[in-house]
Write an enzyme that holds these catalytic residues in place. Sequence first.
Site, PDB file in Angstrom:
ATOM      1  N   LYS A  20      -3.593 -11.628  -7.326  1.00  0.00           N
ATOM      2  CA  LYS A  20      -4.905 -11.753  -6.670  1.00  0.00           C
ATOM      3  C   LYS A  20      -5.947 -10.849  -7.331  1.00  0.00           C
ATOM      4  O   LYS A  20      -5.633  -9.722  -7.694  1.00  0.00           O
ATOM      5  CB  LYS A  20      -4.747 -11.343  -5.195  1.00  0.00           C
ATOM      6  CG  LYS A  20      -5.973 -11.571  -4.348  1.00  0.00           C
ATOM      7  CD  LYS A  20      -5.870 -10.882  -2.995  1.00  0.00           C
ATOM      8  CE  LYS A  20      -6.260  -9.441  -3.064  1.00  0.00           C
ATOM      9  NZ  LYS A  20      -6.507  -8.764  -1.801  1.00  0.00           N
TER      10      LYS A  20
ATOM     11  N   LYS B 184     -10.540  -5.771  -5.490  1.00  0.00           N
ATOM     12  CA  LYS B 184     -11.546  -4.766  -5.877  1.00  0.00           C
ATOM     13  C   LYS B 184     -10.913  -3.405  -6.154  1.00  0.00           C
ATOM     14  O   LYS B 184     -11.512  -2.576  -6.822  1.00  0.00           O
ATOM     15  CB  LYS B 184     -12.653  -4.670  -4.815  1.00  0.00           C
ATOM     16  CG  LYS B 184     -12.199  -4.306  -3.428  1.00  0.00           C
ATOM     17  CD  LYS B 184     -13.358  -4.406  -2.427  1.00  0.00           C
ATOM     18  CE  LYS B 184     -12.807  -4.390  -1.013  1.00  0.00           C
ATOM     19  NZ  LYS B 184     -13.751  -4.740  -0.001  1.00  0.00           N
TER      20      LYS B 184
ATOM     21  N   LYS C 111       0.824  -1.211   0.000  1.00  0.00           N
ATOM     22  CA  LYS C 111       0.000   0.000   0.000  1.00  0.00           C
ATOM     23  C   LYS C 111       0.854   1.257   0.000  1.00  0.00           C
ATOM     24  O   LYS C 111       0.522   2.222  -0.689  1.00  0.00           O
ATOM     25  CB  LYS C 111      -0.957  -0.017   1.191  1.00  0.00           C
ATOM     26  CG  LYS C 111      -2.151  -0.927   0.910  1.00  0.00           C
ATOM     27  CD  LYS C 111      -3.143  -0.945   2.022  1.00  0.00           C
ATOM     28  CE  LYS C 111      -4.268  -1.912   1.714  1.00  0.00           C
ATOM     29  NZ  LYS C 111      -4.958  -2.399   2.890  1.00  0.00           N
TER      30      LYS C 111
END
Length: 333
Positions: free
Chosen positions: A196, A199, A113
């Site tokens: 992966k 969203k 992140k």
Amino acid sequence: MKKKIIFSGIQPTGLLTIGNYIGALSQWEKLQKKYFCIYCIADLHALTIYQKKNILNNNILDVLSICLASGIDPKKSIIFIQSHVSQHTQLNWILNCFANFGVIKRMTQFKEKIYLNQNINVGLFSYPILMAADILLYQTYKVPVGKDQVQHIELVKDIARRFNNIYKKKIFTIPKKKLHENYGSCIMSLLSPFKKMSKSDNNKNNIITLFDNDFTIRKKIKHAITDSDNPPNIKFDLKNKPGISNLLIILSNITQISIKELEYNFQNKNYYDLKEFVINNLCLFLNKLRKKFFFYRKNEILLRKIMLNGAQKAEKYAKITLKKVYNIIGLNM
Ligand code: TYM
């Protein structure tokens, strides 16, 4: 005999994907038969990224409705909104003081992140400690999650052990992770099947959201990566055929047909046939799920009742653990 406790959470951000459904929600539903399940909508975790008020409000109600549509039954289980039970943030602070800075710094999700994000707030860093508070408050036996959360669960175990050892008392149950049994713990991206399905992916062709319509599903599955084997070979092989394997995993989990049986049925068939079958079943499955979703989503009075009831029930359990923690630390005078 008292049922063992299952706890898990989901963030109300963005449109949930078929990965969220298979890796988490489908497990949550099944576990209700055997365990006492407590599920939370992790709205506080969502704040690690700036959220507009109305969008956050709507997302919380959307995710609650999706959980109910997926079969989470508020009569059997507890479902609540994280911020409605104040013990989560109270325990969070205490656990901050028992979590090792160096270990948290090594969390892969945090590292990913900060690599992508300009706005690095402290919440993003201490995010797994709030997860620890969520899980440990309920003396959780198992935590059903996808693979991406495994490192966080290991950290939670670490914090719980450290706390118990310091005070020489079993204040917290050491939780175990519970991964999906039919290869569903990491549904992959459609265009990059080694990554992966997420969203937050900028390329929406990588993901199937629970709200994609039939046209979009068809377009995305048609573009999904397979391979160039000639003749085509529909075999489950995660290493050498990740795209085909990912489609077989999705298919198996929405139809309940085993991967072995799918392989058998698709012997001598081509990738077009497989994709058509995936498209038809995904459309069928998601249309059914959405019908249930709209039933709940339209009924805000019912949703608010479920939220309130869930928070009241969760708080009863959360208070017991927090009291034990306060007592042993020396905060209760
Ligand atoms: P979140 O909201 O990112 O994801 C919710 C659940 O969906 C799983 N998942 C997947 N599973 C399989 N394949 C995928 N492609 C996929 N993508 C997501 C996640 O592993 C997760 O189980 N921090 C958590 C929420 C949380 C929580 C908790 C979880 C807050 N407190 C306590 C467990 C226990 C999160 O952000 O999940």
